[in-house]
Scaffold this active site. Sequence first.
Site, PDB file in Angstrom:
ATOM      1  N   CYS A 109       0.814  -1.231   0.000  1.00 41.54           N
ATOM      2  CA  CYS A 109       0.000   0.000   0.000  1.00 41.54           C
ATOM      3  C   CYS A 109       0.842   1.275   0.000  1.00 41.54           C
ATOM      4  CB  CYS A 109      -0.966   0.001   1.181  1.00 41.54           C
ATOM      5  SG  CYS A 109      -2.164  -1.342   1.120  1.00 41.54           S
ATOM      6  N   HIS A 248      -3.082   7.345   1.859  1.00 40.93           N
ATOM      7  CA  HIS A 248      -3.514   6.030   1.380  1.00 40.93           C
ATOM      8  C   HIS A 248      -4.871   5.732   2.005  1.00 40.93           C
ATOM      9  CE1 HIS A 248      -3.939   1.885   0.638  1.00 40.93           C
ATOM     10  NE2 HIS A 248      -3.688   1.521   1.887  1.00 40.93           N
ATOM     11  N   ASN A 278     -10.100  -0.021  -0.331  1.00 41.28           N
ATOM     12  CA  ASN A 278      -8.637   0.125  -0.304  1.00 41.28           C
ATOM     13  C   ASN A 278      -8.074  -0.475  -1.590  1.00 41.28           C
ATOM     14  OD1 ASN A 278      -5.888  -0.172   0.082  1.00 41.28           O
ATOM     15  ND2 ASN A 278      -6.053  -0.916   2.194  1.00 41.28           N
TER      16      ASN A 278
HETATM   17  N1  COA Z   1     -17.990  -8.171   9.068  1.00 38.52           N
HETATM   18  C1  COA Z   1     -18.336  -8.427  10.318  1.00 38.52           C
HETATM   19  N2  COA Z   1     -17.442  -8.640  11.304  1.00 38.52           N
HETATM   20  C2  COA Z   1     -16.145  -8.573  10.976  1.00 38.52           C
HETATM   21  C3  COA Z   1     -15.709  -8.290   9.668  1.00 38.52           C
HETATM   22  C4  COA Z   1     -16.697  -8.094   8.688  1.00 38.52           C
HETATM   23  N3  COA Z   1     -16.394  -7.812   7.413  1.00 38.52           N
HETATM   24  N4  COA Z   1     -14.358  -8.291   9.650  1.00 38.52           N
HETATM   25  C5  COA Z   1     -13.963  -8.554  10.914  1.00 38.52           C
HETATM   26  N5  COA Z   1     -15.032  -8.731  11.713  1.00 38.52           N
HETATM   27  C6  COA Z   1     -15.064  -9.051  13.126  1.00 38.52           C
HETATM   28  C7  COA Z   1     -13.820  -9.755  13.587  1.00 38.52           C
HETATM   29  O1  COA Z   1     -13.908 -11.136  13.264  1.00 38.52           O
HETATM   30  C8  COA Z   1     -13.851  -9.511  15.082  1.00 38.52           C
HETATM   31  O2  COA Z   1     -14.748 -10.440  15.652  1.00 38.52           O
HETATM   32  P1  COA Z   1     -14.432 -11.079  17.095  1.00 38.52           P
HETATM   33  O3  COA Z   1     -14.356  -9.918  18.055  1.00 38.52           O
HETATM   34  O4  COA Z   1     -15.597 -11.979  17.312  1.00 38.52           O
HETATM   35  O5  COA Z   1     -13.128 -11.783  16.929  1.00 38.52           O
HETATM   36  C9  COA Z   1     -14.512  -8.127  15.183  1.00 38.52           C
HETATM   37  O6  COA Z   1     -15.082  -7.867  13.895  1.00 38.52           O
HETATM   38  C10 COA Z   1     -13.543  -7.006  15.520  1.00 38.52           C
HETATM   39  O7  COA Z   1     -12.351  -7.183  14.772  1.00 38.52           O
HETATM   40  P2  COA Z   1     -11.195  -6.144  14.879  1.00 38.52           P
HETATM   41  O8  COA Z   1     -10.080  -6.600  14.005  1.00 38.52           O
HETATM   42  O9  COA Z   1     -10.859  -5.860  16.316  1.00 38.52           O
HETATM   43  O10 COA Z   1     -11.925  -4.847  14.295  1.00 38.52           O
HETATM   44  P3  COA Z   1     -11.344  -3.446  13.996  1.00 38.52           P
HETATM   45  O11 COA Z   1     -12.203  -2.419  14.585  1.00 38.52           O
HETATM   46  O12 COA Z   1      -9.848  -3.368  14.237  1.00 38.52           O
HETATM   47  O13 COA Z   1     -11.536  -3.341  12.409  1.00 38.52           O
HETATM   48  C11 COA Z   1     -10.299  -3.576  10.376  1.00 38.52           C
HETATM   49  C12 COA Z   1     -10.925  -4.285  11.567  1.00 38.52           C
HETATM   50  C13 COA Z   1      -9.597  -4.630   9.519  1.00 38.52           C
HETATM   51  C14 COA Z   1     -11.411  -2.936   9.597  1.00 38.52           C
HETATM   52  C15 COA Z   1      -9.289  -2.507  10.839  1.00 38.52           C
HETATM   53  O14 COA Z   1      -8.422  -3.027  11.802  1.00 38.52           O
HETATM   54  C16 COA Z   1      -8.482  -1.951   9.695  1.00 38.52           C
HETATM   55  O15 COA Z   1      -8.994  -1.291   8.815  1.00 38.52           O
HETATM   56  N6  COA Z   1      -7.158  -2.171   9.675  1.00 38.52           N
HETATM   57  C17 COA Z   1      -6.259  -1.690   8.594  1.00 38.52           C
HETATM   58  C18 COA Z   1      -6.709  -2.245   7.310  1.00 38.52           C
HETATM   59  C19 COA Z   1      -5.903  -2.072   6.061  1.00 38.52           C
HETATM   60  O16 COA Z   1      -6.420  -1.575   5.103  1.00 38.52           O
HETATM   61  N7  COA Z   1      -4.683  -2.527   5.966  1.00 38.52           N
HETATM   62  C20 COA Z   1      -3.998  -2.582   4.699  1.00 38.52           C
HETATM   63  C21 COA Z   1      -2.716  -1.964   4.644  1.00 38.52           C
HETATM   64  S1  COA Z   1      -2.679  -0.332   5.220  1.00 38.52           S
END
Ligand code: COA
Length: 333
Positions: A109, A248, A278
């Site tokens: 990214c 980004h 993304n």
């Molecule tokens: N729908 C419903 N639930 C989902 C889900 C979806 N699409 N994706 C994840 N979950 C669930 C998880 O399984 C987790 O469940 P659990 O608590 O029962 O284990 C819960 O949501 C919370 O997950 P968590 O990872 O703590 O959520 P978060 O608030 O951190 O959001 C992301 C997750 C991935 C959206 C966030 O961390 C993020 O955007 N990270 C960076 C992403 C990125 O683009 N990276 C690329 C390079 S920069």
Amino acid sequence: MHAKITGLGHALPDHIVTNHDLAQVYDTSDEWITQRTGISQRRHSETETTGDLATRAAREALRMSGRESVSAVVLATATPDYRCPGTAPSVAAKLGLEDVPAFDVSAVCSGFVYALSVGASLVETGRFESVLVIGAETFSTILDPADRTTGAIFGDGAGALLLERSLTREPGTIGSATLGSNGNQADLIQIPGGGSAAAIAGADASPYFQMQGAAVFLDAVTRMEAAVRDVVDAEGWHLEDIDALVPHQANVRIINALAKQLDLPPEKAVVNIADLGNTSAASIPLALAQGSAAGRFQAGDRLILAAYGGGTTWGAIALTWPNFTSTTTAPSN
Ligand code: COA
């Protein structure tokens, strides 16, 4: 010698995948995805490869600048057409530029910020008169069909900038850049299979993209904030002088947290994640194309690009907005 932006282009696949579509495939909902990421829909390519999208975006940038050729092509991608060879040479060939140097940059990214820094340096040394810098991805081809998290976030697309030599620091000049990496965190964002590590270990590793979302989230904000501060200082600007922050597009919450840490009004951040998700190395040039089409930037505006991605890698670049005589069409297709 300076590198100046003289062309801008983008390409998006036609197929739109909404959050409601995803809710038919995964245990997820429009509400969860919108609230946690700011994404409503993304594009998935059904017929075009990364190289095809890159070629389309590059053609538009060439057309805008009125040029038919360039001295080099630099393509940022984590989803090349083939593991070997690079995709940039075939893009150059499709553009009718068979003999020019063309190579891929792999920084996930952060890829576009890395490629733009490399491309600008090629021009600034005086060795290359013009360079096409492209970010293009088809993340839909590497998503794990069983992973709702990555499935909700990533989309496909491409964007391109054309850089030309300039003797003066006029609007459109690429300014200071900072890049960094921390390979100790390589496992935060990874495709475990398909490389030499899995082959040497004889491991049956996943061919799909994997990400530790929460850890990525925190590190992304910290690294991008430091990178933005570095380039603002290096330019002799102040944070309040920035007209637009083009980060980004990983998650709208990451973008909002970054703006807050920098004490920037949130409206100064260019956000296009709702419609595109993304798009990894393509997200920044797509945001530039969309911002340009919407009349968001004026000639001479001070922009900061900032990115964070797999590696882990990060970076930021300062630039002033060029005096384009024509604008690209809105990235709606
Ligand atoms: N729908 C419903 N639930 C989902 C889900 C979806 N699409 N994706 C994840 N979950 C669930 C998880 O399984 C987790 O469940 P659990 O608590 O029962 O284990 C819960 O949501 C919370 O997950 P968590 O990872 O703590 O959520 P978060 O608030 O951190 O959001 C992301 C997750 C991935 C959206 C966030 O961390 C993020 O955007 N990270 C960076 C992403 C990125 O683009 N990276 C690329 C390079 S920069």
